[in-house]
Design a protein around this motif. Structure first.
Motif, PDB file in Angstrom:
ATOM      1  N   TYR A 115      -5.567  -1.172  -2.431  1.00  0.00           N
ATOM      2  CA  TYR A 115      -4.831  -2.320  -1.886  1.00  0.00           C
ATOM      3  C   TYR A 115      -5.788  -3.285  -1.191  1.00  0.00           C
ATOM      4  O   TYR A 115      -5.756  -4.501  -1.423  1.00  0.00           O
ATOM      5  CB  TYR A 115      -3.766  -1.822  -0.912  1.00  0.00           C
TER       6      TYR A 115
ATOM      7  N   ALA B 117       0.809  -1.225   0.000  1.00  0.00           N
ATOM      8  CA  ALA B 117       0.000   0.000   0.000  1.00  0.00           C
ATOM      9  C   ALA B 117       0.840   1.272   0.000  1.00  0.00           C
ATOM     10  O   ALA B 117       0.316   2.357  -0.270  1.00  0.00           O
ATOM     11  CB  ALA B 117      -0.942   0.003   1.204  1.00  0.00           C
TER      12      ALA B 117
ATOM     13  N   LYS C 209      -4.583   2.901  -0.205  1.00  0.00           N
ATOM     14  CA  LYS C 209      -4.909   1.865   0.782  1.00  0.00           C
ATOM     15  C   LYS C 209      -6.238   1.186   0.453  1.00  0.00           C
ATOM     16  O   LYS C 209      -6.389  -0.026   0.637  1.00  0.00           O
ATOM     17  CB  LYS C 209      -4.952   2.475   2.186  1.00  0.00           C
TER      18      LYS C 209
END
Length: 550
Positions: A374, A91, A371
């Motif tokens: 991810y 990430a 994030k």
């Protein structure tokens, strides 16, 4: 690009055959000279070096597989000697800079669209008829039979037969000659020219198999998707059928609409069969309220709008070994042009981003979105593995036959549709596009499920690249089909709108083809040119139930 073969990226250790290559042919590429040890099929790949078992295979500059057998330089890369492999990702970001392409040729261009009260602009003007549960699909069919052809909208035939004209002649005492001389055939073109509401492009009937049974989350997701269709700028309003006892309740749909647009001014008429005095009364009410909605929708006319109002779905299906060389990067350049003009391209099909995740993460504008991407990719991959599958099972038999032998190879080419611009938002399925710039939308790789999701998140036009050919369309947004090769375009020109095969033959560059794509999008968005999918009435609509679908 050589006339016969090409190394796409300097890091690549396999070469793409542009034409069929014969055994013993002399090869001179990337500082290597050798002869082929076997015939290489067009669109397939051959080894630039000798590979040992376990050696990494690179294409498009990324890891796409590993050798499972020794492979000699000048022999074919196949599903027997290579297995899927993709690069690891995390990430954390390594920020990249981006230089926008020169979009000056389009700066003063507009498209003629339907302006909505929420500020969005449609490329079409439709009325929707929607069931909240599959139990109402028959009533949807009845309403379609009562409205479509009689109002001059699409017929599933090339002509209509007016038997009523013969009945009138018979009841009036007409002779055999009178009956034989009575015109009873109306062509599809004549039907459409005599539309009752010329400013309404059609009535679309979104039948599905959901709304009840399954898990409650399926119905919640369905309502969010349907709310996205109702609030899509290509839609003027909707008639909604509910049985009454299903999981997908009217209030659930209303809440989903309110979450997208708390001040939604579109007319949505709700009918609940279990509260109706009879099915006959239900249909009568539906026909009348839909007719009133069409009267109101017909008052909206096309007006100029900036290209920043285009929300472009980026889709591919039936891909081949040329898709990542011609059609997809050309669409990616058109996407970058649109970003430079303030528009919003949307890249979906998360299983087909496998192997390029780190590049996507590095392009995210915010840490929050990197994030989120991810997390969505990890969760999707884990869900596939949990049911005994995985992203490596994504390539279809057609993909493999035409040279796409691993998912990472397919994904690296598919991701080219997204161009090179920064990612301004990462959206989960049914979340709405609200930011200008490149958006990512979590959908399956399945063509229709993905296209359905793109339009449900706000896309008002879609470009669909293909190397093998597909008739896929969408009920609400025009879907433009673009071939990766000229042979496909010539064979299936009845369903293909744009030919990117000219990039392979050298008649176009990626840049000139990208400009042609954007120009064609503008014409379709303005109603000047109809997409082949619209002309053929391809209204594919498959909601994703959030189960594993590759």
């Amino acid at each position: 690009m050589s006339n016969n073969y090409v190394q796409i990226d300097p890091k690549d250790n396999i070469i793409v055959a542009i034409t069929p290559l014969q055994k013993s042919m002399f090869i001179d590429v990337a500082g290597q000279t050798f002869t082929l040890h076997e015939d290489i099929k067009q669109k397939h790949k051959f080894a630039l070096y000798d590979f040992k078992v376990g050696d990494a295979i690179y294409m498009y500059g990324v890891l796409i597989g590993k050798a499972v057998l020794p492979i000699k330089k000048g022999t074919a890369i196949t599903i027997e000697n290579v297995k899927h492999a993709s690069a690891e990702f995390n990430a954390s970001q390594e920020k990249i800079s981006w230089s926008a392409p020169d979009a000056s040729a389009f700066e003063n261009r507009t498209f003629n669209g339907y302006h909505r009260e929420d500020g969005k602009v449609g490329t079409a003007n439709y009325w929707l008829v929607i069931p909240l549960t599959f139990c109402e699909n028959r009533n949807i069919d009845v309403l379609e039979g009562a409205l479509s052809e009689q109002l001059g909208y699409e017929t599933k035939k090339d002509f209509a037969v007016d038997t009523d004209a013969l009945i009138k002649q018979y009841k009036a005492g007409g002779s055999d000659t009178d009956i034989l001389n009575t015109p009873i055939i109306t062509t599809k073109e004549e039907i459409e020219q005599n539309r009752t509401f010329p400013n309404v492009d059609g009535i679309k009937f979104l039948k599905h198999d959901g709304g009840c049974g399954g898990i409650r989350q399926d119905s919640e997701t369905l309502c969010k998707l349907l709310a996205g269709y109702i609030t899509n700028p290509n839609v003027a309003g909707a008639t909604v059928f509910s049985l009454g006892c299903q999981n997908a309740q009217i209030e659930m749909l209303q809440s989903a609409i309110n979450a997208i647009d708390p001040n939604c001014k579109k007319t949505v008429h709700y009918l609940e069969q279990q509260r109706s005095s009879s099915e006959r009364h239900l249909i009568e009410e539906a026909v009348k309220h839909t007719f009133l909605g069409l009267m109101q929708a017909n008052k909206t006319v096309r007006k100029p709008a900036p290209l920043s109002k285009l929300v472009l779905g980026l889709e591919c299906g039936g891909s081949d070994g040329f898709s990542g060389i011609s059609a997809n990067p050309a669409l990616g350049y058109a996407s970058d042009l649109l970003v430079a003009l303030g528009g919003s391209p949307v890249l979906s099909e998360f299983p087909e981003l496998n192997g390029v995740e780190q590049d996507i993460i590095n392009r995210c504008v915010t840490d929050e979105d990197s994030k989120k991407f991810y997390g969505l990719m990890r969760a999707y991959s884990a869900a596939a593995v949990a049911v005994g599958s995985g992203f490596e099972n994504n390539p279809s038999p057609g993909n493999i036959k035409d040279g796409l032998i691993t998912d990472a190879m397919k994904s690296a080419g598919a991701a080219k549709k997204g161009g090179t611009s920064p990612v301004v938002a990462v959206l989960d399925y049914t979340e709405q596009v609200t930011k200008p710039g490149l958006n990512l939308l979590c959908t399956p790789g399945n063509d229709v499920e993905s296209t359905t999701g793109l339009v449900g998140s706000g896309c008002n036009v879609v470009v669909f690249t293909t190397g093998l050919g597909t008739p896929t369309g969408n009920p609400v947004a025009p879907v433009l089909k673009m071939s990766s090769n000229t042979s496909l375009y010539e064979r299936m020109s009845d369903i293909i709108d744009i030919n990117a095969g000219t990039v392979i033959t050298g008649e176009d560059t990626i840049q000139t083809m990208g400009e042609k794509i954007l120009d064609h999008i503008i014409k379709v968005a303005s109603g000047e040119v109809a997409s082949k999918a619209v002309l053929h009435g391809n209204n594919d609509f498959i909601p994703w139930k959030r189960g594993v679908s590759l």
